[in-house]
Design an enzyme around this catalytic site. Structure first.
Site, PDB file in Angstrom:
ATOM      1  N   ASP A  10       0.868  -1.183   0.000  1.00 34.19           N
ATOM      2  CA  ASP A  10       0.000   0.000   0.000  1.00 34.19           C
ATOM      3  C   ASP A  10       0.902   1.229   0.000  1.00 34.19           C
ATOM      4  OD1 ASP A  10      -2.478   1.506   0.201  1.00 34.19           O
ATOM      5  OD2 ASP A  10      -1.928   1.933   2.268  1.00 34.19           O
ATOM      6  N   SER A  11       0.298   2.374  -0.273  1.00 33.44           N
ATOM      7  CA  SER A  11       1.050   3.630  -0.210  1.00 33.44           C
ATOM      8  C   SER A  11       1.432   3.963   1.232  1.00 33.44           C
ATOM      9  CB  SER A  11       0.194   4.763  -0.773  1.00 33.44           C
ATOM     10  OG  SER A  11      -0.956   4.917   0.034  1.00 33.44           O
ATOM     11  N   TYR A  42      -0.445   8.378  -2.639  1.00 37.15           N
ATOM     12  CA  TYR A  42      -0.307   8.055  -4.061  1.00 37.15           C
ATOM     13  C   TYR A  42      -1.465   8.665  -4.861  1.00 37.15           C
ATOM     14  CZ  TYR A  42       3.254   4.288  -3.530  1.00 37.15           C
ATOM     15  OH  TYR A  42       4.393   3.547  -3.303  1.00 37.15           O
ATOM     16  N   GLY A  43      -2.585   8.879  -4.176  1.00 37.10           N
ATOM     17  CA  GLY A  43      -3.829   9.218  -4.852  1.00 37.10           C
ATOM     18  C   GLY A  43      -3.803  10.456  -5.717  1.00 37.10           C
ATOM     19  N   CYS A  73      -4.230  -1.560  -2.124  1.00 36.00           N
ATOM     20  CA  CYS A  73      -4.323  -0.118  -2.399  1.00 36.00           C
ATOM     21  C   CYS A  73      -5.177   0.025  -3.650  1.00 36.00           C
ATOM     22  CB  CYS A  73      -2.916   0.428  -2.637  1.00 36.00           C
ATOM     23  SG  CYS A  73      -2.858   2.136  -3.210  1.00 36.00           S
ATOM     24  N   ASN A  74      -6.256   0.789  -3.544  1.00 36.84           N
ATOM     25  CA  ASN A  74      -7.143   0.967  -4.701  1.00 36.84           C
ATOM     26  C   ASN A  74      -6.451   1.736  -5.825  1.00 36.84           C
ATOM     27  OD1 ASN A  74     -10.277   0.315  -3.864  1.00 36.84           O
ATOM     28  ND2 ASN A  74      -9.011   0.843  -2.116  1.00 36.84           N
ATOM     29  N   GLU A 152      -2.713   8.893   7.571  1.00 43.50           N
ATOM     30  CA  GLU A 152      -1.254   8.731   7.673  1.00 43.50           C
ATOM     31  C   GLU A 152      -0.697   9.496   8.872  1.00 43.50           C
ATOM     32  OE1 GLU A 152       1.170   6.949   5.935  1.00 43.50           O
ATOM     33  OE2 GLU A 152      -0.548   5.915   5.059  1.00 43.50           O
ATOM     34  N   CYS A 184     -10.883   3.227  -0.828  1.00 40.50           N
ATOM     35  CA  CYS A 184      -9.475   3.483  -0.507  1.00 40.50           C
ATOM     36  C   CYS A 184      -9.235   2.730   0.794  1.00 40.50           C
ATOM     37  CB  CYS A 184      -9.235   4.982  -0.308  1.00 40.50           C
ATOM     38  SG  CYS A 184      -7.606   5.371   0.385  1.00 40.50           S
ATOM     39  N   THR A 185      -8.154   1.968   0.831  1.00 36.96           N
ATOM     40  CA  THR A 185      -7.948   1.104   2.008  1.00 36.96           C
ATOM     41  C   THR A 185      -7.640   1.896   3.274  1.00 36.96           C
ATOM     42  OG1 THR A 185      -5.675   0.754   1.266  1.00 36.96           O
ATOM     43  CG2 THR A 185      -7.292  -0.949   0.710  1.00 36.96           C
ATOM     44  N   HIS A 186      -7.346   3.176   3.131  1.00 39.03           N
ATOM     45  CA  HIS A 186      -7.156   4.008   4.327  1.00 39.03           C
ATOM     46  C   HIS A 186      -8.493   4.310   5.023  1.00 39.03           C
ATOM     47  CE1 HIS A 186      -3.123   4.837   2.747  1.00 39.03           C
ATOM     48  NE2 HIS A 186      -2.831   5.485   3.854  1.00 39.03           N
TER      49      HIS A 186
HETATM   50  N1  DGL Z   1      -4.682   3.335   0.367  1.00 37.77           N
HETATM   51  C1  DGL Z   1      -4.690   3.797  -0.965  1.00 37.77           C
HETATM   52  C2  DGL Z   1      -5.889   3.417  -1.760  1.00 37.77           C
HETATM   53  O1  DGL Z   1      -6.536   2.453  -1.420  1.00 37.77           O
HETATM   54  C3  DGL Z   1      -4.079   5.078  -1.367  1.00 37.77           C
HETATM   55  C4  DGL Z   1      -4.164   6.280  -0.540  1.00 37.77           C
HETATM   56  C5  DGL Z   1      -3.200   7.313  -1.067  1.00 37.77           C
HETATM   57  O2  DGL Z   1      -1.994   7.075  -0.925  1.00 37.77           O
HETATM   58  O3  DGL Z   1      -3.627   8.308  -1.654  1.00 37.77           O
HETATM   59  O4  DGL Z   1      -6.198   4.034  -2.734  1.00 37.77           O
END
Ligand code: DGL
Length: 273
Positions: A10-11, A42-43, A73-74, A152, A184-186
């Site tokens: 994941d990011s 990453y988004g 991570c999506n 984060e 988003c997994t966050h």
């Molecule tokens: N956890 C990530 C996802 O599922 C990315 C979040 C990010 O880094 O922007 O998209």
């Protein structure tokens, strides 16, 4: 039987929401995880850059001799899953299809909303995945670029988090939905706040839960499940601060037994780790 670990990337800390489900649904399996918090989020990054970073994380995990890869991570799933599937000789699982399937199953009113990063929303991956199976479902996608940075930084329950979530989700008010995908997994780390804003009548889909069910099926299909009653050493790696990562992991993964290590960005591509 195969006792090699399953690799997760994941990011940052978001993929821990998937790992938590592994501990619950697949307690015999060993986990190797890498979160690239040094370069999160990453988004909002360009697609090509997300692909490059993802490949670096995959190379790191492959050096740990993983038997299966989960792109937890999506954003990375949206841009890199298809390429990686074609390049690797181990099973590769993303988080978007499992989340989409769960939403199709759950919606009674055929009204589904999706929240995710800018990258995921722009990719329209959820809309495509759902539409391919049921094109009568109405879909509304909303980017929430402030959520992953909140998570984060460990702001999971604060009044700042509550304010930002309420502000960001305002556009959802005009869409009548009975299912909301946390794309988003966050975001499952913000679930109580999100649920509070959208109301109890909306079912939140955590794609991590669905993804691990798919992992379980694939372990059976490829005869890759680990043996019972052996020593497992779950290893979580972060490219940023071990302290903050560990705080969030301890909180989220409760009493699980795992090690947290730092990995330098410069070491990500080296062949020695
Ligand atoms: N956890 C990530 C996802 O599922 C990315 C979040 C990010 O880094 O922007 O998209």
């Amino acid at each position: 039987m195969d006792n090699r670990p399953i690799g997760f990337l994941d990011s940052g800390v978001g993929g821990l929401t998937v790992v938590r489900e592994v501990f619950k649904q697949l307690p015999n399996e060993e986990v190797i995880y890498i979160g690239d918090s040094a370069r999160a989020p990453y988004g909002s990054r360009p697609k090509e850059q997300v692909i490059t970073f993802t490949k670096e994380l995959v190379a790191f995990l492959l050096r740990k001799n993983i038997k299966m890869l989960v792109i937890a991570c999506n954003t990375a799933t949206a841009v890199a899953l298809d390429t990686l599937k074609g390049q690797l000789d181990i099973p590769v699982v993303g988080v978007i299809l499992p989340g989409s399937r769960a939403a199709i199953k759950a919606t009674q009113q055929k009204q589904v909303s999706i929240i995710g990063t800018i990258g995921t929303v722009n990719s329209r991956s959820y809309t495509r995945a759902i539409g391919l199976k049921d094109d009568t479902i109405n879909i509304f996608e909303l980017a929430c670029p402030k959520f992953a940075p909140l998570v984060e930084s460990g702001e999971l329950h604060s009044s700042i988090a509550k304010k930002i979530v309420a502000e960001t989700l305002k556009p959802l008010k005009s869409f009548k939905h009975d299912v909301l995908i946390l794309g988003c997994t966050h975001y499952p780390l913000l679930k109580p706040i999100i649920q509070n804003v959208v109301g109890e009548g909306v079912l939140l889909i955590d794609s991590g839960i669905e993804t691990v069910s798919e992992v379980s099926v694939l372990l059976d299909y490829f005869d890759l499940s680990a043996a019972q009653l052996r020593t497992r050493q779950h290893r979580l790696y972060t490219t940023a601060s071990v302290k903050l990562f560990k705080e969030i992991a301890d909180d989220w993964l409760a009493h699980a037994d795992f090690e947290v290590h730092h990995v330098e960005l410069s070491d990500l591509l080296s062949t020695s780790n």
